[in-house]
Write an enzyme that holds these catalytic residues in place. Structure first.
Site, PDB file in Angstrom:
ATOM      1  N   ASN A 115       0.815  -1.215   0.000  1.00 25.23           N
ATOM      2  CA  ASN A 115       0.000   0.000   0.000  1.00 25.23           C
ATOM      3  C   ASN A 115       0.850   1.267   0.000  1.00 25.23           C
ATOM      4  OD1 ASN A 115      -2.528   1.513   0.111  1.00 25.23           O
ATOM      5  ND2 ASN A 115      -3.394  -0.286   1.098  1.00 25.23           N
ATOM      6  N   ARG A 116       0.248   2.380   0.412  1.00 23.97           N
ATOM      7  CA  ARG A 116       0.855   3.695   0.199  1.00 23.97           C
ATOM      8  C   ARG A 116       1.819   4.109   1.310  1.00 23.97           C
ATOM      9  NH1 ARG A 116      -3.916   2.181  -2.527  1.00 23.97           N
ATOM     10  NH2 ARG A 116      -4.324   3.620  -4.237  1.00 23.97           N
ATOM     11  N   HIS A 139       3.116  -0.049  -2.806  1.00 21.90           N
ATOM     12  CA  HIS A 139       3.584  -1.440  -2.893  1.00 21.90           C
ATOM     13  C   HIS A 139       5.107  -1.535  -3.028  1.00 21.90           C
ATOM     14  CE1 HIS A 139      -0.569  -2.301  -2.983  1.00 21.90           C
ATOM     15  NE2 HIS A 139      -0.778  -2.162  -4.269  1.00 21.90           N
ATOM     16  N   HIS A 189      -1.764  -9.834  -3.093  1.00 22.04           N
ATOM     17  CA  HIS A 189      -2.576  -8.912  -3.885  1.00 22.04           C
ATOM     18  C   HIS A 189      -3.423  -9.666  -4.911  1.00 22.04           C
ATOM     19  CE1 HIS A 189      -3.376  -5.308  -6.427  1.00 22.04           C
ATOM     20  NE2 HIS A 189      -3.105  -4.630  -5.330  1.00 22.04           N
ATOM     21  N   TYR A 249      -6.432 -10.927  -7.101  1.00 22.92           N
ATOM     22  CA  TYR A 249      -7.726 -10.421  -7.565  1.00 22.92           C
ATOM     23  C   TYR A 249      -8.683 -11.604  -7.676  1.00 22.92           C
ATOM     24  CZ  TYR A 249      -5.535  -6.008  -9.110  1.00 22.92           C
ATOM     25  OH  TYR A 249      -4.879  -4.802  -9.178  1.00 22.92           O
ATOM     26  N   ASP A 290     -11.328   1.620  -2.753  1.00 21.28           N
ATOM     27  CA  ASP A 290      -9.892   1.361  -2.621  1.00 21.28           C
ATOM     28  C   ASP A 290      -9.487   1.865  -1.243  1.00 21.28           C
ATOM     29  OD1 ASP A 290      -7.270   0.722  -2.999  1.00 21.28           O
ATOM     30  OD2 ASP A 290      -6.887   2.181  -4.589  1.00 21.28           O
ATOM     31  N   GLN A 302      -7.657  -3.946   3.246  1.00 16.73           N
ATOM     32  CA  GLN A 302      -7.804  -3.099   2.070  1.00 16.73           C
ATOM     33  C   GLN A 302      -8.770  -3.774   1.111  1.00 16.73           C
ATOM     34  OE1 GLN A 302      -6.272  -0.140   1.943  1.00 16.73           O
ATOM     35  NE2 GLN A 302      -6.765   0.563  -0.131  1.00 16.73           N
ATOM     36  N   GLU A 358      -7.250  -7.564   1.078  1.00 17.32           N
ATOM     37  CA  GLU A 358      -5.859  -7.659   1.509  1.00 17.32           C
ATOM     38  C   GLU A 358      -5.723  -7.314   2.990  1.00 17.32           C
ATOM     39  OE1 GLU A 358      -3.314  -5.740  -1.854  1.00 17.32           O
ATOM     40  OE2 GLU A 358      -5.281  -4.769  -1.815  1.00 17.32           O
TER      41      GLU A 358
END
Length: 357
Positions: A80-81, A106, A178, A180, A250, A287, A314
């Site tokens: 993440n950020r 990431h 991560h 999907y 998100d 997340q 996540e």
């Protein structure tokens, strides 16, 4: 139960990447490659006994060498950020790649954990352990970090992912996968009819750059309320600043009962297939991302993945926690062990159209 290894491809330096197929006796399979510990396939039986591959991904190793969307990726050292692509530990500033505007996401999407070949060891008839040593300074993080990720398949249809790491210097550690998911099958298109429940009374709002503001906001009365299961499409287009910033969901959700160990944190249900996925973890946040940036990516079997073809759940420490005083920062002293566990449990469920069973 069984584990089968096969060759997945050859890396540019001549090393061979393997694909590990972990299966139970009821038809549940997890395919994962030692290149990046990327999940390639998740095969789950639907209510008709048909196997559905519910993970977006690629058929060939070469596609995982690019994999800008990070399909199935093990993310490290930090998921993440991180605002302004830098953080401070004990008065020293560490700089990371600016790969999302002036910020970092990431760690390093070009040279992260999902782009290296891990050592792999079949440790049981239902488990594979992957190991990697990240050198001091790799991606900008301090300390030599020894990491293991273990994938275990249960007879009941669960995938357990166990993370362990230890550094020789004080450092930041925040790992996740991560993947999907599309519970209708990776080829089935939009996930907006998937029903989602998240066991959180609060979320952490973000600014226009999708960086958390440090606030804890109640989900009640907002489109972020997933305390009762609802279709993703129900509120995703609402006139709400948080949804506009991310072009959909998100966001990090503050999971109840933090610190109590592994507990159920979320679930997703695809009514047409009858597939219910329950998510368990000992981590404080989740997340939830609805694949808002997926754009015409060719995946397995030539299928084109588009916006909202998959969603991510996540478990992790909160985004930008290292730079946010109100968040718990996942900073570990030299020799202090990081450990986290996640389980994705798949079950069949028959439910009436008007609500939960």
């Amino acid at each position: 139960m069984s584990v089968e290894k096969k060759r997945f491809g050859i890396l540019p330096d001549g090393r061979t990447a393997g694909l590990y197929k972990i299966k139970n006796q009821k038809g549940f399979e997890v395919h994962v490659t030692d290149f990046g510990v990327n999940i390639v396939s998740l095969l789950v039986k639907n209510r008709n006994g048909e196997k559905k591959d519910v993970a977006l991904g690629f058929d060939h190793l070469e596609d995982y060498m690019d994999n800008h969307g990070m399909f199935g990726a093990t993310v490290g050292r930090n998921v993440n950020r991180i605002s302004n692509a830098e953080f401070e530990i004990d008065g020293r500033t560490h700089c990371l790649a600016k790969n999302r505007g002036r910020h970092n996401i990431h760690s390093d999407k070009e040279h992260g954990f999902h782009k290296v070949l891990w050592d792999a060891e079949i440790i049981d008839e239902n488990a594979v352990k992957f190991s990697y040593v990240s050198p001091d300074g790799e991606q900008g993080f301090p300390g030599e970090l020894k990491v293991t990720v273990t994938y275990t398949v249960t007879e009941a249809g669960g995938l357990i992912i166990s993370y362990e790491a230890v550094s020789d210097k004080k450092t930041l550690i925040n790992l996740t996968n991560h993947n999907y998911f599309n519970l209708g099958g990776h080829e089935s298109g939009s996930i907006e009819d998937t029903e989602v429940k998240i066991l959180a009374d609060e979320f952490t709002p973000v600014d226009e750059d999708i960086i958390p503001t440090g606030e804890f906001r109640q989900v009640e009365g907002t489109p972020m309320d997933f305390r009762r299961r609802k279709r993703i499409q129900k509120d995703i287009s609402d006139d709400y600043d948080q949804l506009k910033y991310g072009n959909g969901y998100d966001h990090n959700f503050v999971i109840r009962s933090s610190g109590c160990g592994i507990r159920k944190i979320a679930e997703a249900y695809q009514r047409q297939q009858g597939i219910l996925m329950e998510v368990y973890s000992d981590l404080p946040g989740l997340q939830f991302y609805t694949g808002n940036s997926i754009c015409d990516i060719q995946g397995k079997g030539g299928v084109i993945y588009r916006k909202r073809s998959g969603f991510c759940m996540e478990p992790q420490y909160f985004p930008n926690s290292i730079n946010t005083e109100t968040f718990e920062a996942p900073v570990f002293d030299a020799g202090e062990k990081y450990h986290a566990a996640v389980m994705y449990q798949f079950v069949l469920r028959e439910e009436k159209e008007n609500g939960e069973k």
